[in-house]
Design a protein around this motif. Structure first.
Motif, short mmCIF file in Angstrom:
data_model
loop_
_atom_site.label_atom_id
_atom_site.label_comp_id
_atom_site.label_asym_id
_atom_site.label_seq_id
_atom_site.Cartn_x
_atom_site.Cartn_y
_atom_site.Cartn_z
N LEU A 184 0.56 -1.20 -0.13
CA LEU A 184 -0.04 0.09 -0.10
C LEU A 184 1.29 1.39 0.28
CD1 LEU A 184 -3.12 -1.43 2.54
CD2 LEU A 184 -2.90 -0.97 -0.21
N PHE A 185 2.04 1.49 0.88
CA PHE A 185 2.79 2.58 0.69
C PHE A 185 3.39 2.57 -0.33
CE2 PHE A 185 2.19 2.82 5.33
CZ PHE A 185 2.82 4.12 5.65
N GLU A 186 3.90 1.93 -1.04
CA GLU A 186 4.40 1.71 -2.85
C GLU A 186 3.45 2.07 -3.96
OE1 GLU A 186 6.54 -2.45 -3.74
OE2 GLU A 186 7.45 -2.37 -1.78
N ALA A 187 1.76 2.01 -3.49
CA ALA A 187 1.04 2.29 -4.56
C ALA A 187 1.40 3.67 -4.41
CB ALA A 187 0.16 1.42 -3.80
N VAL A 188 0.99 3.91 -2.93
CA VAL A 188 0.63 5.46 -3.17
C VAL A 188 1.68 6.52 -3.13
CG1 VAL A 188 0.85 7.27 -0.90
CG2 VAL A 188 -1.01 5.25 -1.04
N LEU A 189 3.05 5.73 -3.15
CA LEU A 189 4.33 6.29 -3.70
C LEU A 189 4.29 6.76 -4.89
CD1 LEU A 189 6.58 5.11 -0.92
CD2 LEU A 189 5.85 7.66 -1.27
N ALA A 190 4.22 5.22 -5.98
CA ALA A 190 4.05 5.41 -6.86
C ALA A 190 3.16 6.03 -7.71
CB ALA A 190 3.17 4.24 -7.16
N SER A 191 2.05 6.70 -6.76
CA SER A 191 0.66 7.24 -7.72
C SER A 191 1.33 8.82 -7.68
CB SER A 191 -0.80 7.43 -6.69
OG SER A 191 -0.51 7.58 -5.40
N ARG A 192 1.91 9.79 -6.74
CA ARG A 192 2.51 10.63 -6.49
C ARG A 192 3.77 10.56 -7.27
NH1 ARG A 192 -1.93 11.35 -7.44
NH2 ARG A 192 -3.43 11.90 -5.27
N GLY A 193 3.82 9.34 -8.86
CA GLY A 193 5.34 9.76 -9.33
C GLY A 193 6.48 9.39 -7.69
N LEU A 194 6.34 9.31 -6.66
CA LEU A 194 7.68 9.60 -5.81
C LEU A 194 8.52 8.21 -5.74
CD1 LEU A 194 5.71 10.87 -2.92
CD2 LEU A 194 7.39 12.44 -4.67
N ARG A 195 9.95 8.15 -6.45
CA ARG A 195 10.64 7.60 -6.07
C ARG A 195 11.02 7.04 -4.17
NH1 ARG A 195 12.54 5.20 -11.12
NH2 ARG A 195 11.46 5.65 -13.00
N VAL A 196 10.86 7.04 -3.59
CA VAL A 196 11.52 6.04 -1.85
C VAL A 196 11.56 5.09 -1.76
CG1 VAL A 196 10.39 7.24 -0.42
CG2 VAL A 196 9.79 8.76 -1.40
N LYS A 197 12.76 4.91 -1.17
CA LYS A 197 12.92 3.38 -1.04
C LYS A 197 12.20 3.25 0.74
CE LYS A 197 16.18 0.49 0.40
NZ LYS A 197 17.68 -0.17 1.51
N ILE A 198 11.53 1.85 0.43
CA ILE A 198 10.71 1.52 2.29
C ILE A 198 11.64 0.20 2.34
CG2 ILE A 198 9.17 0.75 2.93
CD1 ILE A 198 7.19 2.28 0.54
N ALA A 199 12.24 1.13 3.16
CA ALA A 199 13.10 0.45 4.34
C ALA A 199 12.32 -0.36 5.10
CB ALA A 199 14.06 0.48 5.26
N GLN A 200 12.25 -1.56 4.87
CA GLN A 200 11.45 -2.56 5.41
C GLN A 200 11.60 -3.40 7.66
OE1 GLN A 200 8.91 -5.61 3.37
NE2 GLN A 200 8.89 -4.44 1.31
N HIS A 201 11.02 -2.41 8.38
CA HIS A 201 11.39 -3.54 9.85
C HIS A 201 10.03 -4.16 10.14
CE1 HIS A 201 15.32 -1.81 9.89
NE2 HIS A 201 15.48 -1.09 9.26
N SER A 202 9.77 -4.58 10.61
CA SER A 202 8.42 -5.43 10.78
C SER A 202 8.85 -5.97 12.86
CB SER A 202 8.85 -7.30 10.71
OG SER A 202 8.39 -6.88 8.69
N ALA A 203 7.80 -5.62 13.32
CA ALA A 203 7.46 -6.60 14.69
C ALA A 203 7.38 -7.63 14.61
CB ALA A 203 7.04 -5.31 15.63
N GLU A 204 7.56 -8.42 15.64
CA GLU A 204 6.82 -10.12 15.85
C GLU A 204 5.30 -9.85 16.03
OE1 GLU A 204 7.78 -14.05 18.32
OE2 GLU A 204 9.31 -12.32 18.67
N SER A 205 5.17 -10.84 15.33
CA SER A 205 2.95 -10.27 15.81
C SER A 205 2.90 -9.53 17.16
CB SER A 205 2.57 -11.11 15.13
OG SER A 205 2.72 -11.52 13.79
N ASP A 206 3.27 -11.01 18.20
CA ASP A 206 3.21 -10.50 19.87
C ASP A 206 3.72 -9.47 20.31
OD1 ASP A 206 1.01 -12.62 19.15
OD2 ASP A 206 1.66 -14.22 19.87
N CYS A 207 4.56 -8.67 19.98
CA CYS A 207 5.04 -8.17 20.68
C CYS A 207 4.95 -6.89 21.49
CB CYS A 207 6.10 -7.29 19.36
SG CYS A 207 5.92 -6.41 18.59
N LEU A 208 3.56 -6.56 20.69
CA LEU A 208 2.82 -5.33 21.77
C LEU A 208 2.46 -5.38 23.14
CD1 LEU A 208 0.75 -3.33 18.78
CD2 LEU A 208 2.69 -2.64 20.43
N HIS A 209 1.48 -7.31 23.08
CA HIS A 209 1.37 -7.60 23.82
C HIS A 209 2.60 -8.64 25.34
CE1 HIS A 209 -2.63 -7.12 23.43
NE2 HIS A 209 -2.44 -7.88 21.84
#
Length: 172
Positions: A70-95
């Motif tokens: 979704l972030f890539e789609a939004v950036l592309a829709s505006r012609g922005l060439r911005v790299k998305i550095a992905q940093h995932s958190a483990e699913s249960d980390c909030l709890h």
């Protein structure tokens, strides 16, 4: 925003977690208005500094394939060439790791197991992101979908995470 209507935005919660983990407040840029991931990507656009070449996308592991798409789609829709550095958190980390009570996370998604979340993410990507999400989640704005190969990549990422969760579950 506060899609679960808890009185605290998700941005506020994440900001607290990051500050508690040593991230200086002046390094945080929080987007408090969005009620879904596509709106979040859209609302981030005006926060990007001129000439921005990279953003750091932090979300749960089960959510990363969809969020990145979704972030890539939004950036592309505006012609922005911005790299998305992905940093995932483990699913249960909030709890498990934050000391925040589960009552602060009362949305339906947070009541699901990591396995349920992944199953729903795959379904959501296949059935709703392109057909509904990109067309209706930002009132008055339709975001063009990315090439089908990018959707297939996101689905493969979900399947890989699903395999990992299921193998952990069977070895436990």
């Amino acid at each position: 925003g506060d899609p679960a209507r808890t009185g605290t935005t998700e941005a506020e919660i994440m900001g607290r977690i990051l500050k508690d983990r040593g991230v200086p407040e002046e390094n945080l840029v929080l987007e408090p208005r969005a009620l879904n991931t596509l709106q979040n990507a859209w609302e981030v656009l005006p926060l990007l500094p001129e000439g921005c070449r990279e953003i750091l996308l932090v979300t749960s592991d089960f959510h990363m394939p969809r969020a990145a798409y979704l972030f890539e789609a939004v950036l592309a829709s505006r012609g922005l060439r911005v790299k998305i550095a992905q940093h995932s958190a483990e699913s249960d980390c909030l709890h498990q790791n934050t000391g925040l009570s589960a009552s602060m996370h009362t949305s339906a998604i947070n009541a699901q197991t990591p396995l349920q979340r992944l199953l729903n993410e795959g379904r959501f990507l296949r059935e709703e992101v392109v057909q509904i999400g990109l067309k209706e989640h930002i009132p008055g704005i339709e975001i063009p979908p990315l090439p089908e190969s990018r959707m297939e990549q996101a689905l493969q990422e979900v399947h890989m995470l699903l395999s990992q969760k299921q193998s952990v579950r069977t070895t436990s």
